[in-house]
Design a protein around this motif. Structure first.
Motif, PDB file in Angstrom:
ATOM      1  N   GLY A 192       3.511 -13.058  -4.091  1.00  0.00           N
ATOM      2  CA  GLY A 192       2.657 -11.903  -3.914  1.00  0.00           C
ATOM      3  C   GLY A 192       3.200 -10.918  -2.897  1.00  0.00           C
ATOM      4  N   PHE A 193       3.220  -9.648  -3.260  1.00  0.00           N
ATOM      5  CA  PHE A 193       3.609  -8.572  -2.351  1.00  0.00           C
ATOM      6  C   PHE A 193       2.366  -7.763  -2.003  1.00  0.00           C
ATOM      7  N   LEU A 194       2.162  -7.521  -0.715  1.00  0.00           N
ATOM      8  CA  LEU A 194       1.029  -6.713  -0.274  1.00  0.00           C
ATOM      9  C   LEU A 194       1.494  -5.270  -0.090  1.00  0.00           C
ATOM     10  N   LEU A 195       0.947  -4.366  -0.919  1.00  0.00           N
ATOM     11  CA  LEU A 195       1.293  -2.956  -0.835  1.00  0.00           C
ATOM     12  C   LEU A 195       0.154  -2.188  -0.170  1.00  0.00           C
ATOM     13  N   PHE A 196       0.489  -1.067   0.435  1.00  0.00           N
ATOM     14  CA  PHE A 196      -0.504  -0.280   1.170  1.00  0.00           C
ATOM     15  C   PHE A 196       0.006   1.143   1.291  1.00  0.00           C
ATOM     16  N   ASP A 197      -0.880   2.069   1.590  1.00  0.00           N
ATOM     17  CA  ASP A 197      -0.458   3.461   1.757  1.00  0.00           C
ATOM     18  C   ASP A 197       0.569   3.559   2.874  1.00  0.00           C
ATOM     19  N   GLY A 198       1.703   4.187   2.561  1.00  0.00           N
ATOM     20  CA  GLY A 198       2.772   4.334   3.540  1.00  0.00           C
ATOM     21  C   GLY A 198       3.825   3.242   3.463  1.00  0.00           C
ATOM     22  N   LYS A 213       7.094   1.188   2.618  1.00  0.00           N
ATOM     23  CA  LYS A 213       8.469   1.605   2.321  1.00  0.00           C
ATOM     24  C   LYS A 213       8.903   0.920   1.028  1.00  0.00           C
ATOM     25  N   ALA A 214       9.195   1.693   0.008  1.00  0.00           N
ATOM     26  CA  ALA A 214       9.437   1.142  -1.325  1.00  0.00           C
ATOM     27  C   ALA A 214      10.592   0.150  -1.348  1.00  0.00           C
ATOM     28  N   LEU A 217       5.626   8.077  -3.891  1.00  0.00           N
ATOM     29  CA  LEU A 217       5.480   7.438  -5.193  1.00  0.00           C
ATOM     30  C   LEU A 217       4.123   6.743  -5.294  1.00  0.00           C
ATOM     31  N   ARG A 218       3.382   6.994  -6.382  1.00  0.00           N
ATOM     32  CA  ARG A 218       2.129   6.310  -6.621  1.00  0.00           C
ATOM     33  C   ARG A 218       2.403   4.960  -7.263  1.00  0.00           C
ATOM     34  N   LEU A 219       1.729   3.921  -6.764  1.00  0.00           N
ATOM     35  CA  LEU A 219       1.997   2.560  -7.206  1.00  0.00           C
ATOM     36  C   LEU A 219       0.701   1.869  -7.612  1.00  0.00           C
ATOM     37  N   GLY A 220       0.712   1.257  -8.802  1.00  0.00           N
ATOM     38  CA  GLY A 220      -0.405   0.440  -9.226  1.00  0.00           C
ATOM     39  C   GLY A 220      -0.246  -0.987  -8.721  1.00  0.00           C
TER      40      GLY A 220
END
Length: 335
Positions: A9-15, A17-18, A56-59
């Motif tokens: 699992g990867f936790l993504l959030f606003d800001g 770094k891709a 970049l917008r990410l789902g």
């Protein structure tokens, strides 16, 4: 879904770094081409899509609270660190995911997220060198080491920026599926497999400021073109048509070291490259302009606190554990 597949699992959030999550995710994705060993999932604190630092917008697959059990959770970093990890929702998501995971890893400034939840208290940790001082100041209970490219303490891992995240992912892959699979993935991704945890974030040459004036640039070019040739301060001064005293002053002002120290640094960098390419200690010493293998060993121990042989074994081993202590009979005899 096969129940035996490891859920990453990867936790993504606003800001976010891709590159911090894309690189490691590609490692596990590449492994799936041959093994189908992993289920790769992406979460956010709320389950809503996020916007990466680059715009970049990410789902995502869902909210952190709904992740279910995970084998590994990876917390990427952000150029907005450390402030971005002050968000209570993000901290709660990190803690929630870590409690459901066998192992927890951070990439780059993601270490602030682990530190903010107390997961790094009393443990060694690393992050990108530009964040290291801030991490140490904010979290004095964390033993920050800005030199290492990744660390492990039990089932908690931290890594430096971007490329080091790929190193860590390859190390985790090797831990799961063995050296052959990790080597194959590294080859397909055209990256090094064998950068060990203890390897420095910096090459020796990159630790020096870049020369600015034509004089310093001429010296750097002369030495870099052939570090193996006998080089003295007097000879360098003659080459650039200045006095030895003037040359020493300019190099000190430009690079913060003496001309002799600069030459020694370049030669050591060359020796490291030779060792990483499989040359013996004696061959590496000769190619880098050292008078003997013993001279290289002395310089290596002084700079890296290990011997060339130990470094080479560590580089080949690609282990996520702490680097082994130098073997006693590898150490140079006292001068």
């Amino acid at each position: 879904m096969d129940a035996e597949r490891r859920r990453i699992g990867f936790l993504l959030f606003d800001g976010v770094k891709a590159l911090d999550f894309v690189g490691p995710a590609e490692v596990f994705s590449e492994a799936n081409l041959a093994t189908e060993a992993y289920e790769i999932l992406f979460f956010s604190p709320t389950g809503e899509g996020v916007e990466a630092f680059m715009g970049l917008r990410l789902g995502v697959d869902g909210a952190a609270a709904d992740s279910g059990p995970l084998d590994t959770v990876i917390i990427p970093g952000s150029e907005l660190a450390p402030a971005v990890f002050d968000d209570p929702e993000l901290r709660a998501a990190i803690l929630s995911l870590s409690q459901r995971s066998r192992r927890v890893a951070s990439i780059c400034s993601g270490a602030f997220g682990l530190a903010a939840t107390g997961l790094l208290d009393g443990f060694p940790a690393t992050t990108h060198w530009k964040f290291a001082d801030m991490l140490a100041d904010r979290y004095p209970l964390v033993a920050v080491d800005s030199e290492r490219i990744y660390t492990r303490q039990g089932d908690i891992y931290t890594s430096a920026g971007v490329a080091a995240g790929i190193d860590l992912a390859l190390a985790l892959l090797e831990e799961d599926l063995g050296t052959d699979v990790a080597r194959s993935v590294a080859q397909h991704l055209l990256v090094y497999m064998r950068r060990s945890a203890g390897q420095s974030q910096f090459s020796a040459a990159l630790k020096l400021p870049a020369p600015r004036t034509p004089l310093a640039q001429a010296v750097a070019e002369y030495v870099s073109n052939d570090p193996t040739r006998p080089t003295t301060v007097t000879g360098l001064a003659a080459h650039v048509n200045v006095s030895p005293r003037h040359l020493t002053r300019v190099i000190r002002e430009e690079l913060g070291v003496t001309p002799s120290a600069y030459i020694a640094t370049l030669r050591l960098e060359l020796a490291v490259n030779q060792l990483e390419n499989g040359r013996t200690v004696a061959e590496s010493a000769a190619a880098a302009g050292f008078s003997s293998a013993a001279a290289l060993r002395r310089a290596f121990v002084d700079r890296y606190r290990t011997t060339p042989s130990a470094y080479q074994r560590r580089f080949r081993a690609s282990s996520v554990t702490d680097a082994p202590s130098p073997v006693e009979d590898d150490l140079p005899s006292p001068a």
